[in-house]
Structures are given as C-alpha cells and as structure tokens.
Write an enzyme that holds these catalytic residues in place. Sequence first.
Site, mmCIF file in Angstrom:
data_model
loop_
_atom_site.group_PDB
_atom_site.id
_atom_site.type_symbol
_atom_site.label_atom_id
_atom_site.label_comp_id
_atom_site.label_asym_id
_atom_site.label_seq_id
_atom_site.Cartn_x
_atom_site.Cartn_y
_atom_site.Cartn_z
ATOM 1 N N CYS A 384 4.378 -2.961 -3.391
ATOM 2 C CA CYS A 384 5.274 -3.704 -4.209
ATOM 3 C C CYS A 384 5.028 -3.066 -5.758
ATOM 4 O O CYS A 384 5.440 -2.004 -5.883
ATOM 5 C CB CYS A 384 4.942 -5.028 -4.069
ATOM 6 N N HIS A 510 5.441 -6.228 1.684
ATOM 7 C CA HIS A 510 3.697 -6.470 1.792
ATOM 8 C C HIS A 510 3.274 -6.327 3.054
ATOM 9 O O HIS A 510 3.557 -7.425 3.785
ATOM 10 C CB HIS A 510 3.645 -7.706 1.364
ATOM 11 N N GLU A 512 0.478 -6.299 4.096
ATOM 12 C CA GLU A 512 -0.781 -6.887 4.148
ATOM 13 C C GLU A 512 -0.511 -8.185 4.870
ATOM 14 O O GLU A 512 -1.667 -8.856 5.683
ATOM 15 C CB GLU A 512 -1.509 -7.014 3.045
HETATM 16 N N1 GLN Z 1 6.623 -7.622 -10.385
HETATM 17 C C1 GLN Z 1 7.140 -6.736 -9.448
HETATM 18 C C2 GLN Z 1 8.680 -7.389 -9.140
HETATM 19 O O1 GLN Z 1 8.757 -8.641 -9.357
HETATM 20 C C3 GLN Z 1 6.289 -6.434 -8.257
HETATM 21 C C4 GLN Z 1 6.071 -7.510 -7.501
HETATM 22 C C5 GLN Z 1 4.808 -7.536 -6.731
HETATM 23 O O2 GLN Z 1 4.059 -6.675 -6.699
HETATM 24 N N2 GLN Z 1 4.789 -8.556 -5.731
HETATM 25 O O3 GLN Z 1 9.580 -6.564 -8.587
#
Ligand code: GLN
Length: 538
Positions: A384, A510, A512
């Site tokens: 992310c 994600h 994970e």
């Molecule tokens: N802040 C970033 C976004 O909103 C990444 C979010 C995250 O790592 N979950 O796109």
Amino acid sequence: MTTNPKYIFVTGGVSSSLGKGIIAASLAKLLQAQGYRITIQKLDPYINIDPGTLNPYEHGECYVTDDGAETDLDLGHYERFLNVPTSQANNVTTGRIYQSVIDKERRGEFLGKTVQVIPHITDEIKRRIQILGNSGDYDIVITEIGGTVGDIESLPYVEAVRQLEWDLGEHNTCVIHLTLVPYLSAAGELKTKPTQHSVKTLMESGVQADILVCRTEHKLSEGLKTKLARFCNVKKEAVIESIDASTIYDVPNLMLKEGLDKVVLNQLQLKSDVPNLTTWNTFIERYKNPKSEITIGLIGKYVELQDSYKSILEAFIHAGAENEVKVVVEPIHSEYLSESNIDFKLGHLDGVLVAPGFGERGIEGKIDAVKFVRENNIPFLGICLGMQMAVIEYARNVLNLKDANSVEMDENTPDPVINLMESQKDVINKGGTMRLGTWDCKLDKESIAYKVYKSELITERHRHRFEFNSNYKEQFETAGLKPTGYNPDTGLVEIVEITGNDWFVGVQYHPEYKSTVKNPHPLFVAFVAAALKHSKKK
Ligand code: GLN
C-alpha cells in the site's frame, strides 16, 4: 449439524490484555476440528463506529474484511486460526449500536416510546449477536465481549448476555470468563482473590460464569482449581488453566489438553469428538523446526508497537513455516532512516518490507530505504503506502522527477505520480470512506505476481484513497518499473515490479489480511523464498 445455533460468550475480568481473542479463536479451532461450523464475533464497547479512524497507538492494526469492514485486529486472529472469512457482522461497537438505535428513533420506528438502554440498546445488541446465528451458516457463534467486567461501558453487553441466556434457554448458551491468577513472588503463591471478585462482579449483573479460563504464569495445582471452583460456583473440570505460551499457535493444543472443548460441548449438550488438528500440527512442526534463518526489515513508523503490523508479522510466521525457515523480523523506524545510516541499518538484511501507512511522518526514510534495496538488489515487498513509496523513489531517482510525490504528502507537487483516486475527490467524511475490501486484479502473464499466484485473476483486500497515476505509466515502464496488475474495470494499477531486479514487488492492496495457517499467503511465501535465496548468495 445442530438445529439451532448455540452461543458461547467470552467475557474478561481482572485485567485487560489477557488474550480473550486468542482463547476464543483457539476454542473455535478445536470445535471446528470436530466438524462444527463456527464463527467468532467481537463486541467492542467504545463509541467509535469502527476502529478505521483510530490511530495504531490507540488500537493497534485496523483489520479489513472482504466486505470492506474496518475492524478490530482480533478478527485477523479469527481468520488466521479458522481460515473462514469474517464480515461486517463480526465486529460491532457501541457507536454502531447507538447509531442504529438513534437512526431508528429518527425514522419514528419506536412509535412515541421513550428510547432507553434497556430494552432498546440491549435489544439491538441481542439482534447483532444473533445475525450470524440466524444466517444458517453456523452451528456455534462465539461472541467475545471487549473490555473487562465492571467497566461502565461493558454493562449493556453483559445485560444483553443475561437476557439472551433466558431467551435461548438452557444448554443453548455458555459463558466463559477469562481471568488472571497472579503470582505474588513475595508470598510465593498464586492468588485466586481477583478471580473471585471478578466472578462476583459478573454475578452482580446476573450472569454466572460456566467456565473459568485462568491466565497464569505458573501451573495451577489441583488444590487451587478446587478452591476456584468452590468459590466461583463452577465445576472443577470447568476451571481451565491458560499458562503463558511461547506462541499463540500453541494455545489450541494447550486448551485441548485442559479439556476446554469438552466442557463447552458438554454444557451445550453437543457431541464431542477427537479434533482433527493434522494441518495445524504440521504447521506447528514446521514453524518450530526451521532449517535456516533469514532477517527481514520491517520499515514503518509504528514499529515500536507490536500490534500495529500484526497481520504482517503473522503472515511472515505462516510463510516462514511454509519455507521451513525462521523469519526474524527486524523493526526499523522510518523516521530515523537517512542516507547516512542506511547501509548500517539495512545492509545486512535478506529482504525489506515497507509497511502501509498514512500521512507524511517517516516517508522520506521509507523512500531512502526503497532506493537502497533497489540499488543493492535486496528482495523488496511494498504494501500500500510501501508500494506508493517505491513509485515515488523510482520517479525521483530514475525518471529524474526530483519533486515527484504523492498528493497525500504534497498537494502541489509538479509530478503527482501518486494521485487521489477520482472516486475520492468528493469525499468529506473520514470514517469508512476509503476504497475498502475485496477488489479484482488482473495479472500480466509476464510477471513475478503471475508466477506467485498462478492465476490471471486474483482478489485482494484494500484500504486506501490514493493510486498510481496512470499518466506516468509509459515513462515508468520504459525505465523499468512495470505495472503488472490492474483492476479489470477501472484500470487502477494494483501491482508494480522492477523487471531488472531479482524480486521487487509493490502492491496497492494488503495481502497480509488474507494469510492464514491453512493458506499462507503466496506473495509472502514467495517473498520469504526470495529472501532465503538472497541470504544464500551473500
Ligand atoms: N495513505 C495511502 C492511501 O491512502 C496508503 C494507505 C495504506 O497504506 N493503507 O492511499
């Protein structure tokens, strides 16, 4: 298997952090391994609608379900243990309960009545507890009640349990009370009094614990179990010792040895069998007997808190066992990383994971870390925000766009290589408004990702507002950073890879959240394998 679903309630006393979630998940595992269809639900007594707006310092990791609920991290444990997805219905907060009741009141649905904690709030709690049971998908629903008995905010939940015990009738419910039996070294003794008091507190609300699970640092003697049974009004076999374990994955077997599953099934008048834990125990065998060891750097800004990146740490445990390697995760604070200390801090690592996150703090350290691993061909996984940092680093140092940034960090950047998603532009409220939950992703056949997933179409869970800016796609591709996974409907870039490196993958989603004991996540498995290969080359 059963006609009506049975309900198990798990309450906590004496102290917080006794591991109700792990006890609930372990019991669920034992029941599932005897053929019962199980789900676990967590009721959180705080007023936030969900933990999505909470800082990890407050609440640890925010876990995300397939249906896009932002939830308590215990749901992660439930999924990792049971390999069954959870949903919005598996996590309920006081905020959500009150919101539904107040919305109903505004719609005039209470027909002129005064709206009160009893019956309106407790009815809503009871309804939420039974949603999963009424779905027909489960034989047993385990409901974990957050907080500690005696807390003001827990009272309506305990009252709802009391009422449900009457509504559902004998042998359809079971109350497990988790307590602490402290050891006083000056006296050289384990003490039962705090447990007696917390059972009494529960009884003041009309709830009698059927089973005590006693968290302890030392073994409970037979005499002490008899004493607890006598004072707390439970059968002796219902006093279960929960001794500190070296890993949470040992707890199901420890509970099996103590006979927790048997006492519960007996109370519910359900058949008990020998649980089939073959897959589970194979995992434990592999986890405890690694053939080699690797070190992976976890770069984030909350690394001092072990709960902030819970699912990532657990995914490494699953992937390590799968590869028969011990994965030592070295937490590295991105705020204290700079070009001057980067070699010292990262040079010895076999792999680097740059963590998810929000906001500006610590991002320059993350970018420096990506530069170092890219240039030194160290296996890299960016998740992310970690993937976004990889894109920014490449833009700045390879495409020579010196001020490239994400508009999250710099609204006026001349090169917004990470941009706010179109669908987010009109969003004002912060809670529950990110791009959440499961989305499809189509993989390029010529990619590491395709080799890893062995499938062209995958689904993964998301939690973000910003995205790879496709206007720069060609520039990146020509220079060697290749988008290799896209959302098939919108074209949103989900994965980037560096073709010239051994293993360099950034994912907008994600992985994970989907790693379980039974199904270790393929991306983590492949990343650990790449790090192992790298360690052998060194
Ligand atoms: N802040 C970033 C976004 O909103 C990444 C979010 C995250 O790592 N979950 O796109």
